[in-house]
Design a protein around this motif. Structure first.
Motif, PDB file in Angstrom:
ATOM      1  N   ILE A  38       0.606  -1.109   0.084  1.00 18.73           N
ATOM      2  CA  ILE A  38       0.018   0.075   0.059  1.00 18.73           C
ATOM      3  C   ILE A  38       0.738   1.206  -0.146  1.00 18.73           C
ATOM      4  O   ILE A  38       2.074   1.226   0.751  1.00 18.73           O
ATOM      5  N   LEU A  39       0.581   2.158  -0.931  1.00 18.21           N
ATOM      6  CA  LEU A  39       1.149   3.454  -1.180  1.00 18.21           C
ATOM      7  C   LEU A  39       0.346   4.482  -0.242  1.00 18.21           C
ATOM      8  O   LEU A  39      -0.760   4.630  -0.695  1.00 18.21           O
ATOM      9  N   ARG A  40       0.827   5.233   0.516  1.00 14.23           N
ATOM     10  CA  ARG A  40      -0.061   6.325   1.329  1.00 14.23           C
ATOM     11  C   ARG A  40       0.909   7.592   1.499  1.00 14.23           C
ATOM     12  O   ARG A  40       1.918   7.766   1.763  1.00 14.23           O
ATOM     13  N   LEU A  41       0.142   8.680   0.974  1.00 15.42           N
ATOM     14  CA  LEU A  41       0.546   9.879   1.004  1.00 15.42           C
ATOM     15  C   LEU A  41      -0.346  10.914   1.824  1.00 15.42           C
ATOM     16  O   LEU A  41      -1.489  10.813   1.592  1.00 15.42           O
ATOM     17  N   VAL A  42       0.132  11.577   2.836  1.00 12.43           N
ATOM     18  CA  VAL A  42      -0.424  12.481   3.670  1.00 12.43           C
ATOM     19  C   VAL A  42       0.102  13.853   3.668  1.00 12.43           C
ATOM     20  O   VAL A  42       1.302  14.080   3.500  1.00 12.43           O
ATOM     21  N   HIS A  43      -0.962  14.727   3.736  1.00 14.17           N
ATOM     22  CA  HIS A  43      -0.235  16.279   3.738  1.00 14.17           C
ATOM     23  C   HIS A  43      -1.229  16.778   4.648  1.00 14.17           C
ATOM     24  O   HIS A  43      -2.487  16.916   4.569  1.00 14.17           O
ATOM     25  N   THR A  44      -0.409  17.701   5.687  1.00 11.33           N
ATOM     26  CA  THR A  44      -1.184  18.414   6.620  1.00 11.33           C
ATOM     27  C   THR A  44      -1.344  19.864   6.203  1.00 11.33           C
ATOM     28  O   THR A  44      -0.262  20.257   5.450  1.00 11.33           O
ATOM     29  N   PHE A  45      -2.052  20.599   6.962  1.00 10.82           N
ATOM     30  CA  PHE A  45      -2.153  22.014   6.601  1.00 10.82           C
ATOM     31  C   PHE A  45      -2.206  22.679   7.848  1.00 10.82           C
ATOM     32  O   PHE A  45      -2.270  22.282   9.165  1.00 10.82           O
ATOM     33  N   SER A  46      -2.394  24.146   7.819  1.00 13.12           N
ATOM     34  CA  SER A  46      -2.006  25.057   8.889  1.00 13.12           C
ATOM     35  C   SER A  46      -3.528  24.732   9.819  1.00 13.12           C
ATOM     36  O   SER A  46      -4.343  24.440   9.070  1.00 13.12           O
ATOM     37  N   PRO A  47      -3.279  24.610  11.202  1.00 13.57           N
ATOM     38  CA  PRO A  47      -4.455  24.490  11.937  1.00 13.57           C
ATOM     39  C   PRO A  47      -5.691  25.330  11.710  1.00 13.57           C
ATOM     40  O   PRO A  47      -5.454  26.403  11.421  1.00 13.57           O
ATOM     41  N   ILE A  48      -6.763  24.846  11.790  1.00 13.66           N
ATOM     42  CA  ILE A  48      -8.018  25.662  11.844  1.00 13.66           C
ATOM     43  C   ILE A  48      -8.504  25.825  13.150  1.00 13.66           C
ATOM     44  O   ILE A  48      -8.968  25.105  13.727  1.00 13.66           O
ATOM     45  N   ASP A  49      -8.673  27.279  13.558  1.00  9.87           N
ATOM     46  CA  ASP A  49      -8.663  27.501  14.901  1.00  9.87           C
ATOM     47  C   ASP A  49      -8.250  26.458  16.063  1.00  9.87           C
ATOM     48  O   ASP A  49      -8.840  26.104  16.982  1.00  9.87           O
ATOM     49  N   GLY A  50      -6.957  26.227  15.726  1.00 11.16           N
ATOM     50  CA  GLY A  50      -6.118  25.541  16.625  1.00 11.16           C
ATOM     51  C   GLY A  50      -6.187  24.066  16.452  1.00 11.16           C
ATOM     52  O   GLY A  50      -5.557  23.020  16.887  1.00 11.16           O
ATOM     53  N   MET A  51      -7.106  23.453  15.229  1.00  9.18           N
ATOM     54  CA  MET A  51      -7.305  22.144  15.225  1.00  9.18           C
ATOM     55  C   MET A  51      -6.635  21.853  13.823  1.00  9.18           C
ATOM     56  O   MET A  51      -6.643  22.010  12.793  1.00  9.18           O
ATOM     57  N   PRO A  52      -5.626  20.842  14.048  1.00  9.23           N
ATOM     58  CA  PRO A  52      -4.852  20.365  12.939  1.00  9.23           C
ATOM     59  C   PRO A  52      -5.546  19.524  12.184  1.00  9.23           C
ATOM     60  O   PRO A  52      -6.713  18.811  12.440  1.00  9.23           O
ATOM     61  N   TRP A  53      -5.568  19.544  10.628  1.00 11.64           N
ATOM     62  CA  TRP A  53      -6.255  18.683   9.859  1.00 11.64           C
ATOM     63  C   TRP A  53      -5.203  18.511   8.534  1.00 11.64           C
ATOM     64  O   TRP A  53      -4.212  19.026   8.346  1.00 11.64           O
TER      65      TRP A  53
END
Length: 269
Positions: A38-53
């Motif tokens: 399985i190949l898995r790619l994850v990208h995170t962004f700047s938190p929204i109201d302190g909530m990582p996503w």
């Protein structure tokens, strides 16, 4: 490290059971073996109201190894890509100092894998799958950044589209639920190294064949219980590895996994 990686892979293992015809109870002549890179790619962004996503894409390839049998009879099989998983996740609760996290995730699998209705075992289920997930993690005892025992509880709901078999005939899959519990003990905080136990229970997922004349229960279900051991660690500041060894202790409407072995290696960029 958390087990969002594990959950992504568990989702694929969960789906794979739906492709296997239910064998006779405790039949020693049933043998189904697969290898699923399985190949898995994850990208995170700047938190929204302190909530990582973030978002992620998971691409599994199902390879059937050797002769596949149920009840001593050989099954036609075809290796290939399963449906990809397109996912978004959010941490509405993220308190590292308290070792407390709440995760919400959604996975969408479009019917785009390798599927041939004349083949018994396909890599793909050839239907839409919507997977809603909630995960909660908190320490049981110990220090948040030190040696500690954590408890992780995951709950998933699966909602399926129909699988077209031929003109006027399709497979209907009822919704299914999945519960997973991890209890990792972090014994080397510097590398987040841990060992622990896992428990998984699923139910639902009844598969029926629908024709213009009748609806027939195929006998397939998503109903199994498994237990296992887990371990993992960062091998360097940006490379981590995780492993799980599990076995089914109860199965209804599918093949029993004598051994489920999973290894994951990831790199943080």
């Amino acid at each position: 490290m958390g087990h969002i990686v594990d959950q992504a892979i568990e989702t694929q293992g969960f789906a794979a059971k739906r492709r296997i015809p239910p064998p006779p109870a405790n039949d020693p002549n049933t043998h189904i073996q697969t290898d699923v890179p399985i190949l898995r790619l994850v990208h995170t962004f700047s938190p929204i109201d302190g909530m990582p996503w973030g978002v992620q894409v998971i691409a599994p390839y199902v390879s059937y190894l050797g002769n596949q049998q149920v009840g001593g009879g050989s099954l036609s099989h075809q290796s290939g890509f399963a449906e990809p998983l397109l996912s978004a996740f959010l941490y509405p609760v993220d308190h590292p100092s308290q070792d407390e996290t709440l995760l919400l995730a959604y996975y969408l699998s479009p019917p785009s894998g390798s599927y041939n209705p004349s083949i018994v075992l396909n890599a793909s289920t050839n239907n839409w799958v919507n997977n809603f997930e909630v995960g909660f993690m908190h320490k049981v005892f110990g220090q948040a950044k030190g040696k500690r025992l954590d408890l992780e509880v995951w709950a998933d709901g699966y909602f399926y589209g129909n699988t077209n078999v031929q003109t006027g005939v399709h497979l209907k899959t009822d919704p299914a639920a999945q519960f997973i519990v991890y209890a990792p003990y972090y014994f080397h905080p510097q590398t987040d190294a841990y060992v622990g136990l896992s428990f998984e229970k699923t139910f639902g997922g009844k598969v029926s064949e629908v024709t213009p004349l009748a609806t027939v229960d195929t006998g397939n279900r998503n109903n199994f219980t498994s237990i296992g051991v887990i371990a993992g660690s960062f091998l360097s500041p940006t490379v981590f590895a995780e492993a799980q060894l599990a076995t089914d202790v109860q199965v209804r409407g599918g093949a029993k996994n004598d051994i489920f072995f999973q290894v994951q290696v990831g790199k943080v960029f």
